[in-house]
Design an enzyme around this catalytic site. Structure first.
Site, PDB file in Angstrom:
ATOM      1  NE  ARG A 108       3.460  -0.005   2.286  1.00  0.00           N
ATOM      2  CZ  ARG A 108       2.518   0.681   1.672  1.00  0.00           C
ATOM      3  NH1 ARG A 108       2.110   1.851   2.132  1.00  0.00           N
ATOM      4  NH2 ARG A 108       1.969   0.229   0.563  1.00  0.00           N
ATOM      5  CB  THR A 381      -0.247   9.337   0.222  1.00  0.00           C
ATOM      6  OG1 THR A 381      -0.714   7.989   0.116  1.00  0.00           O
ATOM      7  CG2 THR A 381       1.231   9.307   0.643  1.00  0.00           C
ATOM      8  CG  ASN A 401      -4.149   2.673   0.099  1.00  0.00           C
ATOM      9  OD1 ASN A 401      -3.484   3.238  -0.780  1.00  0.00           O
ATOM     10  ND2 ASN A 401      -4.844   1.588  -0.145  1.00  0.00           N
ATOM     11  CD  GLU A 420      -1.142   1.950   3.105  1.00  0.00           C
ATOM     12  OE1 GLU A 420      -1.134   2.419   1.966  1.00  0.00           O
ATOM     13  OE2 GLU A 420      -1.380   2.621   4.118  1.00  0.00           O
ATOM     14  CG  ASP A 423      -0.955   0.034  -1.487  1.00  0.00           C
ATOM     15  OD1 ASP A 423      -1.727   0.287  -2.433  1.00  0.00           O
ATOM     16  OD2 ASP A 423      -0.403   0.927  -0.819  1.00  0.00           O
ATOM     17  CB  SER A 452       4.795   1.597  -0.610  1.00  0.00           C
ATOM     18  OG  SER A 452       4.503   2.971  -0.598  1.00  0.00           O
ATOM     19  CB  SER A 453       3.683   4.209  -5.366  1.00  0.00           C
ATOM     20  OG  SER A 453       3.161   3.128  -6.087  1.00  0.00           O
ATOM     21  N   GLY A 473      -0.749   7.904  -5.020  1.00  0.00           N
ATOM     22  CA  GLY A 473      -0.928   6.496  -5.372  1.00  0.00           C
ATOM     23  C   GLY A 473       0.154   6.061  -6.340  1.00  0.00           C
TER      24      GLY A 473
HETATM   25  N1  GLY Z   1      -0.821   3.538  -0.297  1.00  0.00           N
HETATM   26  C1  GLY Z   1      -0.114   4.105  -1.375  1.00  0.00           C
HETATM   27  C2  GLY Z   1       1.287   3.620  -1.461  1.00  0.00           C
HETATM   28  O1  GLY Z   1       1.890   3.306  -0.455  1.00  0.00           O
HETATM   29  O2  GLY Z   1       1.784   3.493  -2.543  1.00  0.00           O
END
Ligand code: GLY
Length: 585
Positions: A108, A381, A401, A420, A423, A452-453, A473
């Site tokens: 990340r 993504t 992102n 990012e 986020d 993050s998701s 997302g």
């Molecule tokens: N940028 C989307 C995520 O990492 O959740």
């Protein structure tokens, strides 16, 4: 075993009998009931055919799933600048068949020191959304290049000069622009054309990219070559790093050489829990996905969803989503910076407590728990899934992102920077582009990773192994949830990729659905229970969210008949799942 039958299940199953990728049910049934020790070949699914083909090419050359992951990830970085790239980050969930161990590589992005909360406020104290989403201030220090180096050197068996070769070739020779790329460019062109480096790549022939034309990225090819030849230093030190620092500075941003050279991936322990006879192995923080999956599935487990009318099934699933996303807002962030009550959030007792607050036929208004209604933007993504003939597997989700990230390509590098930083909870309680909020746990700090998701996930039962994930997302987690429920219900990979989707994230307090995902009578029944249902079909022109969400790419190994299957999301015409009889080297 309890089963879940989702809308369109029957229609999809009959459609899928036509798929050449799938072994027939008869074939599986005839095969021995004995679980096989090794897959009969390899399976790769990704959002672009060229990336899937690159993975297969590397496997044929004797690479393992981890080498193939380097090839797939790097080709996606070239052909899907809309979704991910060297200027972004990602998560890679690995299973090493020889040791039996699972690994989670956290590549990340991290916050640069200059990116304090105050840096995202306008002089009047209001939130500067443009800074959070566009240009150099929206970008974290990239993690993907370090992730690729780590994958290759710690887990792969081929040198980066081999596994990055397909990406270098495609960057140099070009690839045909597809509709999603051309349309995405149009939707972000105002921002992208602010930046000299972006214009040099996407307006090289004087015009915006059009479907069918060949897009070449010679600077990106050179950057990939330096990464292949010099590893970490090829990107984070030396000429590429110098250009990144100068390019960010020229557009008014502030990164330091120490921040680039000091970037490190983290190997983290994956999360694991049981659901309905499956072991779920999934993403730990700074992903919010694994904890949310554990919460939702453990809340839902006692209900025999298949026996309930569809509206009640959706209602209960949505109530589980609502409660998990509320906890996401308050508790989750980078575990290197904040103490997350992981054991509590993942415990069955906690899930039982949350379950007890769910009314079987009445929506719980989210504003009982307070919050604001917010719109959600489109996502980007990308995800890929791999199984090799030794039984190694990779679930990789990577991102810049939003569509085309920050919109800014750093001159001379071909590297499109992520956005990012959005986020993070840059302003506490202010929703980001996905409408999700956060507080102290996800506040930006120098060197901290934004929540993050992304949720790359494995499912392992006595007989079957599945690898799955998707972009989307904040909807990523609920799409993976629906995928898990689909596999648990006995669907195969392609049917899981095609499942219709619905989503709730606590705030805004509304169920979002894909166009036609739920029949009208189910929508009416949900409304009668007190739910707001946002259907794209009913939205006024100009306020429609996308009709179709996600881009789920999945592979499965059915050990009963020793069959591999791939599933590529039918919403994305350039995606590809492939199964091939490549033997273990
Ligand atoms: N940028 C989307 C995520 O990492 O959740």
């Amino acid at each position: 075993m309890k089963t879940v039958r989702w809308a369109l299940h029957a229609a999809l199953s009959s459609m899928l009998l036509l798929s050449p990728l799938l072994a027939s049910h008869a074939q599986a049934a005839e095969a021995t009931a004995q679980a096989a020790a090794h897959p009969p070949g390899v399976a790769v699914a990704s959002a672009h055919g060229l990336a899937t083909d690159a993975g297969l090419e590397i496997l044929r050359q004797g690479g393992n799933a981890f080498d193939a992951a380097v090839a797939v990830s790097s080709v996606l970085s070239v052909v899907e600048p809309i979704s991910s790239g060297l200027g972004g980050g990602g998560f890679f969930l690995l299973h090493d068949a020889k040791t039996g161990r699972d690994h989670f590589i956290d590549a990340r992005e991290i916050a640069p020191a200059a990116a304090t909360p105050e840096a995202y406020l306008k002089p009047d104290g209001s939130f500067d959304r443009d800074r959070a989403e566009n240009g150099p201030w929206s970008a974290g220090i990239p993690g993907l290049p370090a992730g690729l180096v780590h994958l290759a050197t710690r887990h792969g068996r081929l040198p980066l000069t081999v596994s990055l070769e397909p990406a270098i070739r495609i960057a140099r020779e070009g690839f045909p622009v597809y509709a999603r790329l051309a349309n995405g460019y149009q939707s972000r062109r105002d921002v992208m054309e602010r930046y000299k480096g972006t214009r040099a790549v996407f307006l090289a022939d004087g015009d915006a990219p059009e479907e069918g034309e060949i897009l070449k990225q010679p600077d990106l090819a050179r950057t990939l070559e330096l990464l292949a030849e010099r590893g970490f230093d090829g990107f984070y030190r030396g000429p590429v790093a110098k250009k990144l620092l100068a390019g960010v500075k020229a557009e008014g941003g502030r990164w330091t050489a120490g921040e680039l050279a000091g970037y490190r991936i983290r190997e983290r322990e994956p999360l694991r829990f049981e659901y309905d006879g499956w072991e779920i192995v999934t993403s730990p923080p700074p992903s919010s996905g694994g904890i949310a999956l554990a919460q939702m599935l453990q809340m839902l487990e006692p209900w025999d969803l298949a026996k309930l009318p569809q509206a009640e099934r959706v209602h209960l699933t949505v109530e589980a989503m609502r409660r998990a996303y509320r906890d996401r807002t308050f508790f989750l962030g980078d575990p290197d910076f904040v103490k997350i009550p992981v054991r509590q959030l993942m415990s069955r007792d906690y899930a039982a407590g949350q379950r007890s607050t769910i009314h079987p036929r009445k929506a719980t208004p989210s504003d009982l728990l307070s919050g604001e209604q917010t719109p959600m933007e489109d996502e980007d993504t990308t995800h890929f899934s791999i199984i090799d003939a030794e039984g190694n597997r990779v679930a990789g989700t990577q991102t810049v992102n939003l569509l085309f990230g920050s919109g800014m390509v750093v001159p001379g590098t071909g590297v499109l920077l992520n956005n990012e930083m959005d986020d993070f909870a840059l302003k506490p309680g202010t929703p980001n582009a996905f409408g999700v909020m956060g507080y102290a746990a996800n506040a930006p700090k120098p060197g901290k990773r934004m929540l993050s998701s992304m949720t790359p996930t494995f499912m392992v039962s006595k007989d079957r192994v599945a690898v799955l994930g998707t972009p989307g997302g904040s909807r990523i987690i609920t799409m993976v949830l629906l995928g898990i429920l689909g596999y648990a219900d006995g669907l195969d990979a392609q049917a899981v990729a095609a499942l219709p989707r619905f989503h709730h994230q606590w705030m805004p307090d509304a169920i979002g659905i894909e166009r036609d995902a739920l029949p009208d009578d189910v929508v009416a029944a949900l409304r009668a229970m007190g739910h707001t249902v946002n259907s794209p079909r009913e939205a006024p022109a100009g306020r429609r969210s996308s009709d179709a969400w996600g881009n789920l790419q999945t592979v499965e190994w059915d050990r009963r008949g020793n069959v591999l299957r791939g599933g590529s999301d039918p919403r994305n015409p350039v995606g590809k799942a492939a199964v091939e009889a490549v033997p273990a080297p």
